[in-house]
Design a protein around this motif. Structure first.
Motif, PDB file in Angstrom:
ATOM      1  N   SER A 126      -2.990   8.820  -1.310  1.00 31.72           N
ATOM      2  CA  SER A 126      -2.325   7.534  -1.160  1.00 31.72           C
ATOM      3  C   SER A 126      -0.912   7.609  -1.716  1.00 31.72           C
ATOM      4  CB  SER A 126      -3.108   6.440  -1.879  1.00 31.72           C
ATOM      5  OG  SER A 126      -2.461   5.198  -1.753  1.00 31.72           O
ATOM      6  N   SER A 170       0.809  -1.225   0.000  1.00 31.07           N
ATOM      7  CA  SER A 170       0.000   0.000   0.000  1.00 31.07           C
ATOM      8  C   SER A 170       0.838   1.268   0.000  1.00 31.07           C
ATOM      9  CB  SER A 170      -0.947   0.005   1.209  1.00 31.07           C
ATOM     10  OG  SER A 170      -0.215   0.085   2.415  1.00 31.07           O
ATOM     11  N   HIS A 230      -3.873   2.604  -4.812  1.00 28.79           N
ATOM     12  CA  HIS A 230      -4.781   2.617  -3.674  1.00 28.79           C
ATOM     13  C   HIS A 230      -5.439   3.997  -3.577  1.00 28.79           C
ATOM     14  CE1 HIS A 230      -3.488  -1.221  -1.670  1.00 28.79           C
ATOM     15  NE2 HIS A 230      -2.476  -1.024  -2.506  1.00 28.79           N
ATOM     16  N   ASN A 241       0.725   4.993  -2.721  1.00 31.42           N
ATOM     17  CA  ASN A 241       0.648   4.103  -3.878  1.00 31.42           C
ATOM     18  C   ASN A 241      -0.565   4.513  -4.707  1.00 31.42           C
ATOM     19  OD1 ASN A 241       0.296   2.005  -5.714  1.00 31.42           O
ATOM     20  ND2 ASN A 241       0.866   0.416  -4.255  1.00 31.42           N
TER      21      ASN A 241
END
Length: 211
Positions: free
Chosen positions: A185, A134, A190, A187
């Motif tokens: 986020s 994540s 995500h 990442n």
């Protein structure tokens, strides 16, 4: 006279003093991992190449070093090592469990490992071991992030947030108002989060990461 080798040696020393390789420093600074590699220090014609001002600036920001620190490295000196303490190391999966933190975001209890880390002026700082994807590409599974509940948090900072429901996440702070906290986020695969202020138990700044 300033030489190319002096600048590159300073970058290597900056990485070393932060427990990083040159490629890990580049990655932590949000750069291509090969930015500071030895192959990038010369041109195809075999001539010395300077690192870009932008890459050096990002490396300093990523490590919390100043331009004065860089000059010290260039001059062949080393900064005085900071006093070393230990911080509790908590698995990121465990961080979501109730009982590991108090209402202010400080770790409580015991039974976890400790790791040595230079003193950063926050006796309640702790380490989280990253698991899952994540937080890629910035932080990968197995990396360790150092979190300081006592550090001030500003827009653009990377933070660990715990909700009142017990969820713990690492995000980038986009915006904070009296009513809402907007998080991006790390990442892009995500989603970001938009939380009402009353949904957030605490938010602590990520100061450092080992890779």
């Amino acid at each position: 006279m300033l030489k190319h080798a002096d600048i590159w040696a300073a970058i290597d020393a900056l990485a070393r003093d932060n427990g990083l390789t040159a490629s890990a420093l580049a990655r932590r600074a949000g750069l291509d991992p090969t930015t500071f590699n030895k192959s990038k220090r010369i041109t195809r014609e075999g001539k010395p190449r300077w690192p870009s001002t932008e890459s050096v600036s990002k490396a300093l920001e990523a490590t919390g070093a100043t331009l004065g620190d860089l000059v010290t490295y260039i001059e062949g000196g080393n900064r005085q090592p900071r006093p070393t303490a230990t911080v509790p190391l908590i698995g990121f999966a465990q961080a979501g469990d109730r009982g590991f933190f108090d209402d202010a975001g400080y770790p409580v209890g015991g039974g976890w490992d400790e790791i040595p880390f230079p003193e950063i002026g926050d006796a309640h700082a702790y380490a989280l071991e990253v698991s899952g994807d994540s937080m890629e590409p910035l932080y990968r599974a197995g990396d360790t992030i150092i979190v300081s509940p006592g550090a001030s948090v500003r827009r653009g900072d990377r933070v660990v947030v715990r909700t009142t429901a017990g969820e713990v996440m690492a995000k980038e702070l986009l915006r904070q108002t009296a009513k809402r906290i907007e998080l991006a986020s790390i990442n892009p695969a995500h989603p970001g989060r938009s939380l009402a202020t009353e949904e957030v138990a605490w938010m602590a700044r990520i100061l450092w990461a080992s890779q």
